[in-house]
Design an enzyme around this catalytic site. Structure first.
Site, PDB file in Angstrom:
ATOM      1  N   ARG A 174       0.711  -1.256  -0.014  1.00 27.14           N
ATOM      2  CA  ARG A 174       0.073  -0.069  -0.029  1.00 27.14           C
ATOM      3  C   ARG A 174       0.646   1.343  -0.185  1.00 27.14           C
ATOM      4  O   ARG A 174       0.601   2.145   0.449  1.00 27.14           O
ATOM      5  CB  ARG A 174      -0.919  -0.067   1.118  1.00 27.14           C
ATOM      6  N   SER A 224     -11.334  -2.076   3.158  1.00 27.16           N
ATOM      7  CA  SER A 224     -10.729  -2.482   4.423  1.00 27.16           C
ATOM      8  C   SER A 224     -10.140  -0.784   5.010  1.00 27.16           C
ATOM      9  O   SER A 224      -9.375  -0.155   4.199  1.00 27.16           O
ATOM     10  CB  SER A 224      -9.349  -3.359   4.402  1.00 27.16           C
ATOM     11  N   GLU A 294      -5.684   2.624   6.286  1.00 30.08           N
ATOM     12  CA  GLU A 294      -5.103   2.384   5.048  1.00 30.08           C
ATOM     13  C   GLU A 294      -5.693   3.412   4.172  1.00 30.08           C
ATOM     14  O   GLU A 294      -5.354   4.012   2.908  1.00 30.08           O
ATOM     15  CB  GLU A 294      -5.883   0.963   4.275  1.00 30.08           C
TER      16      GLU A 294
HETATM   17  C1  LIG Z   1     -15.813  -2.707  -1.322  1.00 26.49           C
HETATM   18  C2  LIG Z   1     -14.492  -2.306  -1.505  1.00 26.49           C
HETATM   19  C3  LIG Z   1     -13.519  -3.368  -1.737  1.00 26.49           C
HETATM   20  C4  LIG Z   1     -12.138  -3.020  -1.571  1.00 26.49           C
HETATM   21  N1  LIG Z   1     -11.123  -4.151  -2.044  1.00 26.49           N
HETATM   22  C5  LIG Z   1      -9.830  -3.800  -2.249  1.00 26.49           C
HETATM   23  C6  LIG Z   1      -9.156  -4.695  -2.242  1.00 26.49           C
HETATM   24  O1  LIG Z   1      -9.033  -6.040  -2.262  1.00 26.49           O
HETATM   25  N2  LIG Z   1      -7.572  -4.319  -2.483  1.00 26.49           N
HETATM   26  C7  LIG Z   1      -7.093  -3.222  -2.259  1.00 26.49           C
HETATM   27  O2  LIG Z   1      -6.019  -3.021  -2.490  1.00 26.49           O
HETATM   28  N3  LIG Z   1      -8.213  -2.074  -2.023  1.00 26.49           N
HETATM   29  C8  LIG Z   1      -9.370  -2.468  -1.967  1.00 26.49           C
HETATM   30  N4  LIG Z   1     -10.455  -1.416  -1.879  1.00 26.49           N
HETATM   31  C9  LIG Z   1      -9.742  -0.085  -1.713  1.00 26.49           C
HETATM   32  C10 LIG Z   1      -9.774   0.715  -3.024  1.00 26.49           C
HETATM   33  O3  LIG Z   1     -10.540   0.223  -4.003  1.00 26.49           O
HETATM   34  C11 LIG Z   1      -8.365   0.801  -3.590  1.00 26.49           C
HETATM   35  O4  LIG Z   1      -7.480   1.219  -2.751  1.00 26.49           O
HETATM   36  C12 LIG Z   1      -8.188   1.474  -4.911  1.00 26.49           C
HETATM   37  O5  LIG Z   1      -6.999   1.211  -5.743  1.00 26.49           O
HETATM   38  C13 LIG Z   1      -8.423   3.001  -4.868  1.00 26.49           C
HETATM   39  O6  LIG Z   1      -8.595   3.422  -6.045  1.00 26.49           O
HETATM   40  P1  LIG Z   1      -9.503   4.568  -6.570  1.00 26.49           P
HETATM   41  O7  LIG Z   1      -9.438   5.149  -7.746  1.00 26.49           O
HETATM   42  O8  LIG Z   1     -10.859   4.529  -5.975  1.00 26.49           O
HETATM   43  O9  LIG Z   1      -8.892   5.761  -5.445  1.00 26.49           O
HETATM   44  P2  LIG Z   1      -9.504   7.019  -4.805  1.00 26.49           P
HETATM   45  O10 LIG Z   1      -9.998   6.124  -3.434  1.00 26.49           O
HETATM   46  O11 LIG Z   1     -10.133   7.988  -5.530  1.00 26.49           O
HETATM   47  O12 LIG Z   1      -8.154   7.669  -4.095  1.00 26.49           O
HETATM   48  C14 LIG Z   1      -7.014   7.115  -3.081  1.00 26.49           C
HETATM   49  C15 LIG Z   1      -5.660   7.850  -3.251  1.00 26.49           C
HETATM   50  O13 LIG Z   1      -5.261   7.788  -4.553  1.00 26.49           O
HETATM   51  C16 LIG Z   1      -5.068   8.799  -5.123  1.00 26.49           C
HETATM   52  N5  LIG Z   1      -5.389   8.809  -6.528  1.00 26.49           N
HETATM   53  C17 LIG Z   1      -6.400   8.544  -7.211  1.00 26.49           C
HETATM   54  N6  LIG Z   1      -6.328   8.603  -8.437  1.00 26.49           N
HETATM   55  C18 LIG Z   1      -4.894   9.182  -8.673  1.00 26.49           C
HETATM   56  C19 LIG Z   1      -4.239   9.466  -9.781  1.00 26.49           C
HETATM   57  N7  LIG Z   1      -4.669   9.298 -11.232  1.00 26.49           N
HETATM   58  N8  LIG Z   1      -2.828   9.833  -9.523  1.00 26.49           N
HETATM   59  C20 LIG Z   1      -2.336  10.051  -8.420  1.00 26.49           C
HETATM   60  N9  LIG Z   1      -2.896   9.740  -7.321  1.00 26.49           N
HETATM   61  C21 LIG Z   1      -4.291   9.173  -7.522  1.00 26.49           C
HETATM   62  C22 LIG Z   1      -5.909   9.989  -4.359  1.00 26.49           C
HETATM   63  O14 LIG Z   1      -5.517  11.113  -4.346  1.00 26.49           O
HETATM   64  C23 LIG Z   1      -5.960   9.109  -2.926  1.00 26.49           C
HETATM   65  O15 LIG Z   1      -4.709   9.758  -2.145  1.00 26.49           O
HETATM   66  C24 LIG Z   1     -11.894  -1.721  -1.650  1.00 26.49           C
HETATM   67  C25 LIG Z   1     -12.795  -0.743  -1.621  1.00 26.49           C
HETATM   68  C26 LIG Z   1     -14.036  -0.936  -1.499  1.00 26.49           C
HETATM   69  C27 LIG Z   1     -14.804   0.044  -1.350  1.00 26.49           C
END
Ligand SMILES: Cc1cc2nc3c(=O)[nH]c(=O)nc-3n(C[C@H](O)[C@H](O)[C@H](O)COP(=O)(O)OP(=O)(O)OC[C@H]3O[C@@H](n4cnc5c(N)ncnc54)[C@H](O)[C@@H]3O)c2cc1C
Length: 301
Positions: A174, A224, A294
């Protein structure tokens, strides 16, 4: 604010700029205050122009992907909020998939399946964008983005285009240099291995079944909430602290998976943050383990 809005309309279409918009529309928790200026660019050039404009005028800029790993505080976010989900093309060339930052990693894994390419099966249920997945080095069920990532196109903190190799991204649990250096991801390239469609599909179906049976996907959440502390599982510590079902306002420690906090009604981000602190204090008092979030916590009180 009016001047900034007018300036921005010379960079992108007015339809891609929203003002004073609730960010709860963009988060998986369905919580969060308002964003001053929400920008949804369509091209890399627009992203760069907005970014350089914000640097020049000292306007704070926050990047959102799919909002699946975020708690945005109830005071919202000042300045510019760049949301990149409108840039979501996915291309294939020679067993490599190139995806724009706004593409969902689920869509990219499905695209890999369609082309009988193996390596992204683990990601078939992670609801993030490519940008968010690189920032977080997302992973699940033994797989992680860094297993298959080859390179990424980013904007550096001066707003200049930069191509980073996998090594330069320093991907760890992470963690990434993207997060540490504040780079903005525009596009990523994944190197995959030719496989058999049916085998890839079976693996994805199995992981989907596991996820659906273990995670409270019927409620809004941010996945999580805590990182895995060395030697422990956050969910197990929370469960063993007797916290499942603990509720503050509309935020509840999931009864199905203690590592998740679900929005069971009209939770606010304040409810989420109070419950996070309550969990941290309880687990620390009981087991002497400090749980580190996280989930990314952004915005103002
Ligand atoms: C039901 C559920 C299940 C999940 N399961 C998992 C899992 O199995 N494994 C896991 O690792 N995660 C999981 N997650 C968490 C999440 O989906 C991941 O961390 C995912 O990678 C976040 O991506 P996002 O686009 O939604 O980022 P966001 O939530 O929009 O942002 C997260 C961070 O990334 C940054 N960010 C976003 N886009 C960019 C970009 N283009 N450039 C630079 N920084 C950026 C943001 O500024 C922020 O700091 C889960 C979430 C949910 C709701």
């Amino acid at each position: 604010m009016k001047t900034i809005y007018n300036d921005l309309t010379s960079i992108l279409n007015a339809e891609n700029i929203k003002t004073n918009e609730p960010l709860s529309n963009y988060t998986f928790t369905k919580t969060g205050g308002k964003g001053d200026l929400i920008i949804t660019p369509k091209t890399y050039q627009e992203v760069q122009n907005v970014y350089k404009y914000s640097l020049k005028h000292n306007i704070p800029t926050t990047i959102l992907g799919n909002g699946s790993n975020l708690i945005i505080k109830d005071g919202g976010i000042r300045g510019i909020v760049l949301i990149l989900t409108t840039m979501n093309n996915i291309h294939l060339s020679n067993n490599k998939i190139k995806a724009q930052s706004g593409a969902g990693i689920i869509e990219v894994s499905r695209f890999a399946l369609k082309n009988s390419l193996s390596g992204l099966e683990f990601a078939c249920g992670i609801p993030g964008s490519i940008g968010g997945a690189l920032h977080m080095n997302a992973g699940a069920y033994g797989g992680v983005v860094s297993d298959v990532l080859q390179e990424a196109l980013v904007l550096d903190t001066n707003g200049d285009f930069l191509t980073l190799s996998k090594n330069e991204m320093e991907l760890d649990y992470r963690k990434s240099s993207i997060a540490q250096n504040g780079y903005l991801v525009l596009e990523a390239t994944f190197g995959l291995t030719p496989g058999k469609f049916n085998e890839i599909k079976t693996k994805m179906d199995d992981l989907t079944f596991l996820r659906e049976s273990k995670q409270p996907l019927e409620y809004p959440s941010c996945g999580s909430v805590f990182k895995r502390p060395p030697g422990y599982f956050a969910g197990k510590l929370i469960q063993d602290s007797g916290l499942q079902g603990k509720q503050i306002g509309g935020a509840q420690v999931s009864k199905k998976h203690a590592g998740f906090i679900v929005n069971v009604g009209s939770a606010t981000s304040t409810d989420y943050l109070k419950l996070i602190s309550y969990i941290q204090n309880t687990v620390n008092a009981k087991f002497g383990v400090v749980l580190e979030p996280e989930v990314k916590i952004l915005g103002e009180d």
